[in-house]
Design a protein around this motif. Structure first.
Motif, short mmCIF file in Angstrom:
data_model
loop_
_atom_site.label_atom_id
_atom_site.label_comp_id
_atom_site.label_asym_id
_atom_site.label_seq_id
_atom_site.Cartn_x
_atom_site.Cartn_y
_atom_site.Cartn_z
N ALA A 94 51.42 38.72 20.22
CA ALA A 94 50.23 39.54 19.93
C ALA A 94 50.45 40.98 20.38
N TYR B 125 42.54 35.38 26.44
CA TYR B 125 43.33 34.58 25.51
C TYR B 125 42.51 33.37 25.12
N ILE C 6 39.70 30.63 15.00
CA ILE C 6 40.87 31.50 14.89
C ILE C 6 41.32 31.88 16.31
N HIS D 238 42.73 33.95 19.25
CA HIS D 238 42.76 35.41 19.38
C HIS D 238 42.98 35.83 20.82
N THR E 203 41.10 43.58 19.52
CA THR E 203 41.11 42.16 19.25
C THR E 203 42.22 41.88 18.24
N VAL E 204 43.04 40.90 18.59
CA VAL E 204 44.18 40.52 17.74
C VAL E 204 44.06 39.02 17.47
N GLU E 205 44.01 38.66 16.18
CA GLU E 205 43.84 37.26 15.80
C GLU E 205 45.13 36.69 15.21
N LYS E 206 45.28 35.38 15.38
CA LYS E 206 46.43 34.65 14.83
C LYS E 206 46.03 34.12 13.46
N TRP E 207 46.50 34.80 12.41
CA TRP E 207 46.24 34.39 11.03
C TRP E 207 47.41 33.54 10.55
N TRP F 299 50.06 37.38 13.60
CA TRP F 299 49.04 38.09 14.36
C TRP F 299 48.59 39.35 13.61
#
Length: 142
Positions: free
Chosen positions: A11, A76, A82, A84, A122-126, A130
């Motif tokens: 991330a 975390y 999702i 993130h 904010t960083v999401e795991k798609w 990321w």
């Protein structure tokens, strides 16, 4: 490596790549932000492309470097709809200057402008990896 630590490192790496692509987006009047889509989505992508377009339409580009210092995952959340993280960092834009796109002369900026400030992202795991989805400048120097 612990899966949580690996996810946090991924991330943060995406976040740093995001700012490198932001430099490119703002520096090139003809850049539509295609590469930024590898690192950003949602509000972060929409806001960046709209803001860069506004600057370019006004005849400005940005030259120089954005520095991300001390990026740290402050939250975390690996489960839920999702996964993130929230990343806190100091964003240093003191060497990232707007210039007239035609003359390359610096654009005058307010003297009280913050050039090093705290930002939460904010960083999401798609499925594709990321993605930075939101930046929230904190209006606090760092």
């Amino acid at each position: 490596m612990d899966p949580a630590e690996a996810a946090k490192k991924e991330a943060i790496a995406t976040y740093q790549d995001y700012w490198q692509e932001m430099e490119k987006l703002y520096a090139d009047r003809h850049n539509a932000g295609a590469a930024l889509k590898k690192y950003a989505a949602s509000a972060a992508l929409e806001n960046a492309t709209a803001d860069a377009k506004r600057a370019h339409d006004d005849g400005r580009v940005y030259n120089g470097d954005v520095r991300v210092t001390d990026p740290a995952v402050t939250k975390y959340s690996p489960t839920g709809k999702i996964p993130h993280v929230i990343i806190s960092s100091c964003l240093d834009i003191s060497q990232w200057q707007p210039v007239d796109a035609d003359t390359e002369k610096p654009v005058t900026l307010p003297s009280n402008r913050l050039t090093k400030y705290l930002i939460l992202s904010t960083v999401e795991k798609w499925p594709e990896g990321w993605r930075v989805i939101r930046d929230e400048p904190q209006d606090k120097p760092c």
